[in-house]
Write an enzyme that holds these catalytic residues in place. Structure first.
Site, PDB file in Angstrom:
ATOM      1  N   PHE A  61       0.914  -1.172   0.034  1.00 14.14           N
ATOM      2  CA  PHE A  61       0.009  -0.160  -0.011  1.00 14.14           C
ATOM      3  C   PHE A  61       0.920   1.369  -0.141  1.00 14.14           C
ATOM      4  O   PHE A  61       2.110   1.207   0.392  1.00 14.14           O
ATOM      5  CB  PHE A  61      -0.940   0.177   1.130  1.00 14.14           C
ATOM      6  CG  PHE A  61      -0.125   0.221   2.646  1.00 14.14           C
ATOM      7  CD1 PHE A  61       0.116   1.328   3.275  1.00 14.14           C
ATOM      8  CD2 PHE A  61       0.261  -0.985   3.292  1.00 14.14           C
ATOM      9  CE1 PHE A  61       0.663   1.374   4.416  1.00 14.14           C
ATOM     10  CE2 PHE A  61       0.762  -0.935   4.449  1.00 14.14           C
ATOM     11  CZ  PHE A  61       1.183   0.289   4.930  1.00 14.14           C
ATOM     12  N   CYS A  62       0.407   2.423  -0.498  1.00 14.08           N
ATOM     13  CA  CYS A  62       0.976   3.545  -0.490  1.00 14.08           C
ATOM     14  C   CYS A  62      -0.007   4.816  -0.284  1.00 14.08           C
ATOM     15  O   CYS A  62      -1.152   4.358  -0.094  1.00 14.08           O
ATOM     16  CB  CYS A  62       1.745   3.655  -1.491  1.00 14.08           C
ATOM     17  SG  CYS A  62       0.804   3.767  -3.113  1.00 14.08           S
ATOM     18  N   THR A  63       0.082   6.026  -0.627  1.00 10.45           N
ATOM     19  CA  THR A  63      -0.741   6.971  -0.262  1.00 10.45           C
ATOM     20  C   THR A  63      -1.785   7.004  -1.092  1.00 10.45           C
ATOM     21  O   THR A  63      -3.086   7.133  -0.680  1.00 10.45           O
ATOM     22  CB  THR A  63      -0.084   8.391  -0.407  1.00 10.45           C
ATOM     23  OG1 THR A  63       1.017   8.450   0.604  1.00 10.45           O
ATOM     24  CG2 THR A  63      -1.051   9.604   0.004  1.00 10.45           C
TER      25      THR A  63
END
Length: 412
Positions: free
Chosen positions: A355-357
């Site tokens: 996951f990331c922003t």
């Protein structure tokens, strides 16, 4: 929580907060002898009242308790900046920094500078400070490492966005002076073959200027990436304009809202890569991992067989992350391939969820991991921002805040 100026009766509590924070928070990065020299047993080793009255000293107060304080000198030097040991990662530092920067802009200061501890380096880096030098300083017979960092405020001072500094209120919230409407913040990216991306730039700049949009748009041969802010009509017009290009017709975006324009200017930049990975032949428009909708994310990361990886930079992770997620300690995203090779080389068959922003780094990271032979690679569709928008707080597995790359710093 309120942010207010220092009062004489605060002196003793500030002295104790300083002592306890150094002894119980900074101890993770310094030796016992070093923290004892830094924060002596005598709480009043200096005249706290005089020191605080000689600077712009802001105090964070929660239910009558002082939970942090920060000092700004008239020349732009940030002196003490400490948060209570029990209020780490609770937004205290963010609110104090907001007050400091607002005052600096009010004073017309062009540069903020600070000497920060090892412990605080990531915090100031996340607020746009750059490293000037690492140094050793003497403190009551001990040598301590700290870092000289600075941040330019010229861009804010030259902009029309004067309500950034004039809108600061004692409850630590920023309110718009010019409009009662919320600013719409649109975040989007799309991988597509944009052979003429260089020629697209002038038209996009002209369109955004005409609609008074501010923010950052990155263009590369591999696609587009942006966080842009403006009025409802302006954002809608830009999205319609971009989607009229057949290559971008499936562009998806996410929205959030704030009361103050989070960008001072518009920047449309050309890049070799939208997000630098530094590995040739990786094309997310052709192959990526399995998208996971926010509603299904909890079940996936709760599976003990799944390795959950936070692909963001280390200073972003400081604000918050998913429980149990691995932090690869990346200063830059292009270090991700080295992390995979050095740490995951013998785990080719592990189920991986990333996951990331907003999702863009995971698209590229998942494409890279598939190229390296990983078989089951998942990533959170729309990133943390979409997860926070769609998953009810009572069901959320997110802990903390989410760092964003604009003047809001973080969203909850």
């Amino acid at each position: 929580m309120i942010i207010r100026l220092f009062q004489k009766q605060d002196s003793d509590r500030i002295a104790k907060l300083f002592h306890d924070t150094v002894r119980e928070v900074n101890i993770r990065d310094y030796s016992l002898a070093q923290v004892r020299a830094w924060a002596p047993d005598d709480l009043n080793f200096c005249d706290w009242e005089a020191e605080c009255l000689d600077t712009f000293t802001y105090v964070a107060e929660e239910k009558g308790e002082i939970v942090g304080f920060a000092q700004l000198e008239a020349n732009g030097h940030i002196d003490c900046f400490f948060c209570h040991k029990s209020y780490q990662r609770c937004g205290v530092g963010t609110r104090l920094y907001r007050a400091i920067e607002a005052k600096a802009l009010e004073l017309g200061l062009e540069i903020l500078f600070v000497e920060v501890s090892i412990t605080a380096r990531a915090f100031f880096k996340s607020r746009g400070f750059s490293l000037v030098k690492e140094q050793q300083v003497s403190c009551r017979g001990e040598k301590l490492t700290n870092f000289v960092m600075e941040k330019s405020l010229k861009g804010y001072l030259s902009a029309d966005l004067q309500n950034y500094q004039s809108g600061y209120k004692s409850d630590s919230k920023l309110v718009s002076q010019s409009t009662s409407q919320s600013v719409v913040v649109a975040t989007f990216y799309h991988f597509a073959s944009l052979e003429n991306y260089q020629e697209m730039r002038p038209a996009i700049i002209e369109f955004c200027d005409r609609h008074q949009l501010k923010g950052v748009i990155l263009l590369a041969q591999e696609g587009i990436n942006s966080t842009i802010a403006g009025t409802r009509n302006g954002i809608d017009a830009l999205l319609h304009y971009l989607r009229n290009d057949p290559r971008l017709q499936n562009l998806e975006h996410k929205e959030s809202y704030c009361e103050v324009m989070p960008y001072a200017t518009l920047k449309v930049k050309l890049r070799q890569e939208l997000i630098k990975l530094g590995v040739s032949g990786i094309d997310p428009s052709k192959e990526v991992g399995i998208y996971v909708e926010p509603k299904d994310w909890n079940d996936l990361i709760s599976d003990p067989e799944v390795l959950v990886i936070d692909t963001r930079n280390v200073y972003e992770v400081e604000f918050g992350t998913f429980k149990g997620a691995v932090n690869p300690n990346l200063d830059f995203f292009h270090e991700f391939p080295d992390y995979v090779q050095n740490q995951l080389g013998d785990r080719q068959h592990t189920k991986v969820a990333m996951f990331c922003t907003g999702g863009i780094r995971c698209e590229k990271a998942s494409a890279y991991m598939l190229s390296q032979g990983f078989k089951e690679v998942y990533h959170l569709k729309g990133g943390i921002l979409k997860y926070l928008a769609e998953v009810p707080p009572a069901e959320s597995l997110w802990h903390g805040e989410c760092f964003v790359f604009d003047d809001r710093i973080a969203v909850i």
